[in-house]
Each structure stands twice: as structure tokens, then as C-alpha cells.
Design a protein around this motif. Structure first.
Motif, short mmCIF file in Angstrom:
data_model
loop_
_atom_site.label_atom_id
_atom_site.label_comp_id
_atom_site.label_asym_id
_atom_site.label_seq_id
_atom_site.Cartn_x
_atom_site.Cartn_y
_atom_site.Cartn_z
N ASN A 102 0.82 -1.38 -0.44
CA ASN A 102 0.27 0.27 0.23
C ASN A 102 0.72 1.35 -0.12
O ASN A 102 1.39 1.60 0.76
CB ASN A 102 -1.14 0.06 1.36
CG ASN A 102 -1.67 -1.35 1.30
OD1 ASN A 102 -2.23 -1.54 0.54
ND2 ASN A 102 -1.97 -1.64 2.90
N TRP A 103 0.89 2.58 -1.02
CA TRP A 103 2.11 3.28 -1.12
C TRP A 103 0.34 4.85 -1.21
O TRP A 103 -0.28 4.74 -2.06
CB TRP A 103 2.03 3.57 -2.19
CG TRP A 103 2.93 4.22 -2.42
CD1 TRP A 103 3.24 5.68 -3.77
CD2 TRP A 103 4.85 4.25 -2.01
NE1 TRP A 103 4.49 6.25 -3.93
CE2 TRP A 103 5.66 6.27 -2.78
CE3 TRP A 103 5.17 3.34 -0.59
CZ2 TRP A 103 6.16 6.15 -1.81
CZ3 TRP A 103 6.50 4.44 -0.79
CH2 TRP A 103 6.95 5.06 -0.79
N CYS A 104 0.89 4.82 0.16
CA CYS A 104 1.00 6.28 -0.13
C CYS A 104 1.43 7.45 -1.05
O CYS A 104 2.59 7.68 -0.55
CB CYS A 104 -0.03 6.78 1.43
SG CYS A 104 0.03 8.87 1.49
N GLN A 114 5.17 9.37 0.67
CA GLN A 114 5.67 8.92 -0.14
C GLN A 114 5.81 7.74 1.18
O GLN A 114 7.28 6.95 1.15
CB GLN A 114 7.15 9.52 -0.42
CG GLN A 114 6.37 10.93 -1.01
CD GLN A 114 6.70 9.99 -2.46
OE1 GLN A 114 7.61 9.44 -3.17
NE2 GLN A 114 6.03 9.80 -2.64
N THR A 115 4.85 7.08 2.12
CA THR A 115 5.55 6.07 3.07
C THR A 115 3.99 4.80 1.99
O THR A 115 3.68 4.68 1.78
CB THR A 115 4.83 6.86 4.51
OG1 THR A 115 5.22 7.49 4.37
CG2 THR A 115 5.69 5.61 5.28
N VAL A 116 4.83 3.32 2.94
CA VAL A 116 4.07 2.89 2.68
C VAL A 116 2.66 2.38 4.18
O VAL A 116 3.88 2.64 5.07
CB VAL A 116 4.94 0.61 2.74
CG1 VAL A 116 4.40 -0.19 2.83
CG2 VAL A 116 6.25 1.32 1.77
N GLY A 154 -10.59 3.64 0.48
CA GLY A 154 -8.55 3.17 -0.01
C GLY A 154 -8.39 4.35 0.15
O GLY A 154 -6.59 4.74 -0.82
N THR A 155 -8.40 5.59 1.14
CA THR A 155 -7.77 6.29 1.39
C THR A 155 -6.81 5.85 2.42
O THR A 155 -6.67 5.22 3.56
CB THR A 155 -8.66 7.71 1.45
OG1 THR A 155 -9.55 7.50 2.45
CG2 THR A 155 -9.00 7.94 0.35
N VAL A 159 -4.94 5.60 -2.15
CA VAL A 159 -3.49 4.54 -1.73
C VAL A 159 -3.36 3.95 -3.02
O VAL A 159 -4.61 3.34 -3.57
CB VAL A 159 -3.84 4.13 -0.25
CG1 VAL A 159 -3.05 2.80 -0.24
CG2 VAL A 159 -3.79 4.50 0.51
N GLU A 160 -1.84 3.66 -3.80
CA GLU A 160 -1.89 3.11 -4.66
C GLU A 160 -1.16 1.62 -4.53
O GLU A 160 -0.32 1.79 -3.07
CB GLU A 160 -0.71 3.92 -5.39
CG GLU A 160 -1.00 5.26 -5.29
CD GLU A 160 -0.78 6.04 -6.06
OE1 GLU A 160 0.94 5.23 -6.36
OE2 GLU A 160 -1.00 7.13 -7.11
#
Length: 837
Positions: free
Chosen positions: A175-177, A181-183, A193-194, A202-203
RNA sequence: GCCCGGGUGGUGGAAUGGCAGACACGGCGGAUUCAAAAUCCGCUGACCUCACGGUCGUGCGGGUUCGACUCCCGCCCCGGGCACCA
């Protein structure tokens, strides 16, 4: 002292010309807690001559003072420790703390304090709570995950696994924010999903990460569940989690609609549990992440496919597997086809979000006739449906998954001649289909597991650093064992984004390659905290060893854990990982080779709820036990926890009081205090009756202790005490009551025992009942007519079947309900006779 | 969605195919007390009955059984977990 001037004394009844102090839980409990520590009552050495018994509660995350869930858990553990000790075992009762983890790191971000400082404060608070509830431990064996001596061997074990091929690196999505710039942990991703911090969407992002090869042990983890004595529901959950299935894997050529081979010559391999239905395959599906997804996509379909893949990747797995909502947006056509080897016909190849790249081959054959989800998808995309199993007469459903004769396999004799499944039942057809695939070299039988390898990398600060160094020339190089532990530095600054400060700490980052001595950088990921909790129970056997994680002989002596106790929320992950570690360590000859399972007997307690909601810090609905400890004391709280319901059930603390157990302790005190005249001595027949009741109590409580039926044991103690209040007491009755109650209410029983007899009640042997004293003169026999109770008769316990029936039929109250000869008389002496008129 | 649990008096619960509601909380009543607290004793599933006694009753609908809170099938509702699938 003058009457009326002292609040701590009271008079009871006309026989109480003696003064009886009021029970003071504060003074008594504090005194005994200190004595158990001073006298090392629950310390045990590895050469203890008594038979060994290992009792362990799952070590807690140190969140501060104990809450009700802790009290419940550690009360169960402590009473077993004390009970087994009285039974003559040398009981290992260790305690430790699962002291790495996200909350301490979050606190560090908020307060700027180092997580160690924060964590160690919480450990002191929780330790003090555990002491106050009266739990007896061998504190010399304290283990904390974050201590350098423990971290060192966690890293040692990682290296051992790495050396033996049980640890490896692979790309995997996190999960990448993008904002931080963090997992993120799953917990930090909100339902929509945010990111919980920044609110950004989150990507999915692929990173190189470390895995443990737990799947190597899938079959053993499944099989060895037969070796343990665990609750059935936990065994079921573990089996479902491992998810063994048998089926076939086969490949199909990528073709166009006319059956011409794709320019890449690609083939797609699919896994299926239903090879018997392959003639009904009318389309096929790749996971959106499948390696060939973009290769096989035609130019015409590329824009739609790319948009679809991006969307699927940002959808949670749970949503993807859900069958709710419209299906027509959940798949996309690639433009390519696969050649179904069974029919020799091309079938369209789709991508769909409900197919996961992590299971099987990441690709499936779709058979709408025998799979409801495929059926729904086929309808949504207007794909053909062909039944290949004949549904039973009158079937009006859609997909039919049951057994039946194969049909349309092949559809007609002219289409295909080398395989004919028609008329076979499902099992037979499966076997034949697999045989056929095998013969033609198209595929083979395949066992698959749902279990996936364990991703242990965490992009966090507060965990055991993964002891690996990256060298430009030698790649990932293990840190030599004599350089362990690799510890995180103290001079770090926590960023508000949650990004691990290790990534920016030059002193930590820059090192030299152990192989060539050249400049290198350290791995900045730390280990999942489940790694720490996967071997702590082994460390307890030998907690101060500085050469090895533990000595094999020490583990041989204590392990497996005889009784493991913890929350049902750990029924899957923690227990699975700990089982895997135990097996792997045994196979690597670190642990004894014969140690296949770590926890022989498991008990999972229910959750504590408040107003129907799980009690947890994050929900802010914790009920602190401190106030109760200050007023009614630990024994009343412990008995209250036990009395509220069966240990395995969830309990709702709302409306549950400790009034009843607090009063009971008062009644016990007034009964057992030496010289107290509150309850007179029983005499003659009454004394015999009371002693008989005492033997029945021993038998009942001893049995219930083995069955985890503590709530009914507390009821039995109350019932027995009520009886003694009515019939009078005997020394045997009172002393036995104290002994039986000593594991559950250790303080008041220790105090009363010492006052009455001197010495320690917890050093007394567990009472044994005399079977001869269980005999009763008469029992109540119920007489039913057609299942309705019409009379109750007092009969001899060894009455015969015929006598019982005769007695029942003769009853005045029964006769009006029976005219003539009864059709049937069921006689179950001495408890029941049922007359069927 | 999938997996695992659970539904019994006003409340927590008891009952391992055989007396539904043990034991407690709460409530009501009595004893004790100048009074109260504490303590001790009793009653307390619903309905009908002056009473004796009777009828109903364990989420809902079926089934198995002489007999079902308990076992089977199908629902409804509640809780928890999820790396959840061919």
C-alpha cells in the motif's frame, strides 16, 4: 478496642462474642503478591525434579496498564499454573512482552520520544498490573522482543533461514501513499481506500521484499493438526487457511478468433479443480496482474485493458472477491483467445478483477454451467453457457455444482474422438480428464494450496532490522553472525509522514560489505513483529543463552507448551507462523528434531465487548480494572471474570458486575476465619452430609477444571458455601474449599489457610475425592407421559428397569393420563421413565 | 463475498439426547438496626387458577426421536476475522 469505635470489626449473630476482622483485600493481596515474588514461589529451574508442565499465555503487546481482556487471559493462565503446581508438576510460567510494533512508532511521531523509551514505560505499567491481579510468574525469564539479546537471535534465525533457502527476495505490491511517500499497513488504509494521515488515494506499488517459504511446509502444517489438542474451530480455520485443493494444471495456446497462433507463441497455464468440466469452458480469464496480460492484448483493446488493470490494482482484494454489485465493469476483453484443447475451439480471453495472481497460475478456465460466478460473468458479457454435468430432475437453478453424469463432453461424436467423458460421474470424469491431459503432454494433476509465502519485510523503524547488507559487487550479503545484533540507532528523527527514519540515517545506512570490505548499504526494512512472536516460547526455556537462541536440551525438557492460552483473534496467523518456525527450526537442528508442534493444548478465549463492540484502545471503550482492584480486590475481579460465562465465549462487560463474587469472598471469609462463630460447626448427620457434599465438590471442580468450565465451578463454590451456611461447617469442608478455590482466588485462600493451618495453601496437594463418599441414598426419578412430566418419585439409585417402570405406572398422578395398556414404556433408571400411551 | 462463532427470564448465564432457567445480578418481602449501610433468611419465566393444579415457553420454519436448548435440513438476525480463490 471498644465496641462501636472500630470500623474494621463487626459482630455476627449471638455466637460471635469473638471479634472478626472485616476482609481487607488491599492489605492481604499486596502482602501475598510480595511474598510470592520474595519467596520465588513460581520460579522453576531447568533441572527441577518434578514432571515438567509448561503453561503460557500469549505474550502481550505492552499497551500500558492492563485492560479487561488482559485480566481475563492472565487469570486463566494463572489459575492453571497454580492448579498444576498443586497437582505436583514443576510448572514453567514465564512472561514477556511483544514490544516491537506500529503503535510505539506512531507515538514517537506524535511526541518525538524514542519508541524504546515509550515502550519500556508501558512494560513497567503492564507488569505492575499483572502483579496486581495476582499472576505468578518466573520473572527471571522475562523476554522482550526489542531487547538486544532477543533481537540478536531473531536475526540469527533469519540468517539461518536465508542460508537454507527458507528466506528469499521477490517483488510484491504494498500500500503506497503518494502524499506521505510511505508504505501503509492495511490498518492505515481507510475503508474508502485513502490514507488515514493524508487522505490521499492509496496505490499499489511493487517493491523488492523478503519472504519466508512457509509454503514448503503447507502439507505438514495441514497434516500435523492431527497431532494437537486444539479447539475444533481453530483447527477448521487453519485448514481452510491452508486451503489444499486437488485438480489439474494445463496450458493453452494464445490464438486469434480463428484459431491462428499469437505472434508471441505465448501459452497460458490454468489451474482448475474441475478438469471434468473443461468441455464447458466458454471463455478464460487472466488476473489483471498476470505477466501476459498486456502481451496478449490487441492494439484495439489496449486502452480499455490498461485502464482496467490500473483500476483493479487499486481495488482491495476483499472487494475484488466480492460477488456483489454489477459484474459488467469487472472484466475486460483482451482481444485474444485461448485454444481449448478439449474442444479444439478458441475461447475469448478476458481479464477480471476476481482472479488473483497470487493463487494457482493466476489464470482460470471459466465454465459458467458449473460455477455461479462464471455464470454471472457470462451473462454480463453475453458469453455462451454449456452445461457439462446433467443437473437433477426439476433443477431450476443456474450453475450446477453438484454431482451428476457428464454431458456435452464432447458435445457430439464428430467434434472430438479421443476423449469421451459423457455419462461419467464427477470423480470419474476428473480422473479421466487428468489422465488424458497427461497422456497428451498438455497438463498434469496438481495439488494447490491457498497458503502463500510469508511477506516479512516492513518499511518501519520499530522492529528487528533485517540483517542484510547490499554491496554493489556482491548483492545482498548476510551480516556475519558475530556482528549481530544489528540495532537501530538512537539518534533518529521521526517524520510526520510515518516514513522510517532508517532510510535517511547515514550512520546506520552506510557500512562495509562483509565479503569484500567495500562500501555498502544496509537493508532498511525491519521484520514483521509476527517473526518475534514465532519463537519467544522457545526462548523462555533458556532465556539467557548468549551463544544460541536456546539450548536444545532445555527446549527438549519444556516443550511443547502443555497449555497455550490466548485470544481467538490469533487463531490463524500467529499460530500458523509459530508452527512453521518450530518445524523449520527442528529441521535445521536448532530445535529438537522431534519437536513438530509448539503448542500441544490450545485454548482460545473469547473477546471482551462493551455494548456489543469489541473492547479496544482504538475504540476508546476500555474498562480499566484499576478501580475494581482498589475497591473489591483482585480475587473478586478474577472470580467475576470466571463467573461471567464460559471462557471461550465473548463477554459483554456491560451489566456484568463483581458484586456477587465480592459478596461471596466476604461469606467465605466469615465462614473460614479461625474461631469465627458466624457459621456453627455441623454435628452428627449434618457433619456427614456436609463432608459428603465436600467430596462431591472435589469431584465436580476437578472435572470442570479440566474442561475449562470455570464459570460453573464458581457456581459450585457458591452453592457449597450456601449449603454450609445452612447445615454447619466442618474443618474438612472449609479446608477443602480453600484448597479447591486457591487457584482461582489465590490471595484470600492463602491468607485464610495460613491463619487456620499455617503454611502455604498453594503448596498443598490437590484434593482427591473418596468415591465411596459420592454414594447417595435416593435420587429423584422423573415420570413422563408422552414426554410431559407428570410425577417425581424418590427412588433407590440402583433401581432396576422393571421396578422403575412398575413404580411409574402405579403413580396416582400418572394414571389419569394413561388409559388402558401403554403402547410403550421407556425406562431409564434411576432418572426417568417415559410412558407412551 | 468467503471463513469462524453466536441467538435461552428484566440481565450474565446453567443444562455433555432425559426435570429448561443451576449459580449470580437486579427486583420484592422479612429479620437485625433508633435509622441506614453491611449482614442473615425467603420469593422472583409468562399466562390461567382462591387453591390443588394446568397451559405456554430456548430466534423462525421443517425433520429425526418415546423424548430436542442439544442432532439434521432450510431461513432470519447479531458478532468477529480475511493473504480469502478457480
Amino acid at each position: 478496642m471498644e465496641p462501636g469505635t472500630a470500623d474494621d470489626t463487626t459482630r455476627h449473630g449471638d455466637s460471635a462474642d469473638r471479634r472478626l476482622p472485616v476482609y481487607d483485600p488491599q492489605a492481604v493481596e499486596a502482602r501475598w503478591q510480595q511474598r510470592w515474588i520474595d519467596e520465588g514461589t513460581y520460579e522453576v529451574d531447568n533441572d527441577d525434579p518434578r514432571p515438567p508442565y509448561y503453561v503460557l499465555c500469549m505474550y502481550p503487546y505492552p499497551s500500558g496498564a492492563a485492560h479487561m481482556g488482559h485480566v481475563r487471559n492472565y487469570t486463566f493462565g494463572d489459575l492453571i499454573v497454580r492448579h498444576r503446581t498443586m497437582q505436583g508438576y514443576g510448572v514453567l510460567s514465564p512472561i514477556g512482552f511483544d514490544s516491537f510494533g506500529l503503535p510505539a512508532e506512531n507515538a514517537a511521531i506524535e511526541t518525538g520520544r524514542h519508541p524504546r523509551e515509550f515502550t519500556e514505560e508501558k512494560i513497567v505499567e503492564l507488569s505492575s498490573s499483572l502483579r496486581r491481579i495476582g499472576a505468578g510468574y518466573d520473572w527471571r525469564r522475562l523476554v522482550t522482543s526489542h531487547s538486544p539479546s532477543y533481537t540478536r537471535f531473531t536475526q540469527w534465525i533469519f540468517l539461518k533461514f536465508l542460508e537454507n533457502g527458507l528466506a528469499y527476495k521477490q517483488m510484491a505490491a504494498v500500500n503506497w501513499c503518494p502524499g506521505c511517500q510511505t508504505v501503509l499497513a492495511n490498518e492505515q488504509v481507510l475503508a474508502d481506500g485513502t490514507c488515514e494521515r493524508s487522505g490521499d488515494l492509496v496505490e499499489a506499488k511493487d517493491l523488492e521484499q523478503w519472504f519466508f517459504r512457509i509454503t514448503d511446509y503447507a502439507q505438514q502444517l495441514l497434516d500435523d493438526l492431527d497431532l494437537v489438542d486444539w479447539p475444533e474451530r481453530v483447527v477448521t480455520m487453519q485448514k481452510n487457511w491452508i486451503g489444499r485443493s486437488e485438480g489439474a494444471e494445463f496450458s493453452m495456446a494464445v490464438v486469434d478468433a480463428d484459431g491462428n497462433a499469437h505472434s508471441s507463441g505465448a501459452e497460458v497455464s490454468v489451474y482448475t479443480t474441475r478438469p471434468d468440466t473443461a468441455f464447458g469452458m466458454t471463455y478464460a480469464v487472466l488476473a489483471p496482474e498476470h505477466g501476459l496480460a498486456l502481451t496478449v492484448t490487441t492494439d484495439e483493446n489496449r486502452p480499455a485493458v490498461e485502464a482496467f488493470v490500473a483500476r483493479a490494482r487499486s481495488t482491495s482484494e476483499m472487494d475484488r472477491l466480492s460477488s456483489e454489485g454489477a459484474l459488467d465493469t469487472r472484466g475486460v476483453f483482451t482481444g485474444s483467445h485461448l485454444l481449448n484443447p478439449f474442444t479444439q475451439q478458441p475461447v475469448p480471453l478476458y481479464l477480471a478483477d476476481y482472479v488473483l495472481v497470487t493463487y494457482g497460475t493466476g489464470a482460470i478456465m471459466a465454465v459458467p454451467g458449473q460455477d455461479q460466478r462464471d455464470w454471472d460473468f457470462a451473462e454480463a458479457y453475453d458469453l455462451p453457457i454449456v452445461r457439462t454435468v446433467q443437473p437433477p430432475e426439476g433443477w431450476d437453478g443456474e450453475a450446477y455444482t453438484g454431482d451428476g453424469p457428464a454431458i456435452n463432453s464432447p458435445a457430439s461424436e464428430s467434434t472430438f474422438e479421443s476423449l469421451d467423458l459423457n455419462g461419467m460421474d464427477v470423480d470419474e470424469a476428473k480422473a479421466r480428464a487428468i489422465e488424458w491431459l497427461d497422456t497428451w503432454g498438455l497438463g498434469e494433476a496438481k495439488v494447490n494450496f491457498r497458503l502463500r509465502d510469508w511477506l516479512l519485510s516492513r518499511q518501519r523503524f520499530w522492529g528487528s532490522p533485517i540483517p542484510v547488507v547490499y554491496c554493489p559487487d556482491h548483492g545482498a550479503v548476510p551480516v556475519p553472525v558475530d556482528q549481530l545484533p544489528v540495532l537501530a540507532p538512537d539518534d533518529v528523527e521521526f517524520l510526520p509522514t510515518g516514513e522510517s527514519p532508517l532510510k535517511h540515517h547515514e550512520g546506520f545506512l552506510n557500512t562495509t560489505c562483509p565479503r569484500c570490505g567495500g562500501a555498502a548499504v544496509r537493508e532498511t526494512d525491519t521484520m514483521d513483529t509476527f517473526v518475534d512472536s514465532s519463537w519467544y516460547f522457545l526462548r523462555f526455556a533458556d532465556p539467557t543463552n548468549e551463544d544460541l537462541p536456546f539450548d536444545r536440551a532445555a527446549v527438549e525438557h519444556w516443550l511443547p507448551v502443555d497449555q497455550y492460552i490466548g485470544g481467538v483473534e490469533h487463531a490463524i496467523l500467529h499460530l500458523m507462523y509459530a508452527r512453521f518456525f518450530t518445524k523449520a527450526l527442528a529441521d535445521l537442528e536448532v530445535a529438537p528434531a522431534t519437536l513438530r508442534e509448539p503448542f500441544q493444548r490450545l485454548f482460545t478465549q473469547g473477546m471482551i465487548r462493551l455494548d456489543g463492540v469489541k473492547m479496544s484502545k482504538s475504540k476508546g471503550n476500555l474498562v480499566a480494572p484499576e478501580a475494581i482492584l482498589d475497591r473489591e480486590g483482585a480475587d473478586a475481579l478474577r472470580l467475576g471474570q470466571l463467573f461471567v460465562g464460559p471462557p471461550a465465549d465473548d463477554v459483554d462487560w456491560e451489566g456484568v458486575g463483581i458484586e456477587g463474587t465480592y459478596r461471596f469472598i466476604g461469606r467465605l471469609w466469615r465462614l473460614a476465619y479461625p474461631g469465627s462463630g458466624v457459621v456453627p460447626d455441623a454435628s452428627g448427620d449434618d457433619a456427614l452430609e456436609v463432608d459428603k457434599a465436600t467430596h462431591r465438590l472435589i469431584a465436580r471442580v476437578s472435572d470442570e477444571m479440566e474442561r475449562w468450565s470455570y464459570n460453573t465451578s464458581v457456581a459450585a463454590f457458591m452453592e457449597f458455601t450456601n449449603l454450609v451456611y445452612k447445615q454447619g461447617k466442618t474443618d474438612f469442608a472449609v479446608d477443602t474449599l480453600l484448597k479447591l478455590l486457591a487457584p482461582m482466588a489465590p490471595h484470600v485462600t492463602a491468607e485464610l489457610w495460613e491463619l487456620r493451618n499455617g503454611g502455604h495453601v498453594h503448596e498443598e496437594p490437590w484434593p482427591e475425592h473418596d468415591p465411596a463418599m459420592l454414594a447417595v441414598d435416593s435420587v429423584t426419578m422423573v415420570v413422563q407421559v408422552a414426554g410431559k412430566i407428570r410425577d417425581r418419585l424418590e427412588v433407590s439409585p440402583d433401581i432396576s428397569e422393571d421396578e422403575a417402570a412398575a413404580l411409574a405406572l402405579a403413580s396416582e398422578k400418572v394414571r389419569p393420563h394413561v388409559d388402558g395398556e401403554p403402547r410403550k414404556v421407556i425406562s431409564r433408571p434411576p432418572n426417568l421413565v417415559n410412558i407412551v400411551p
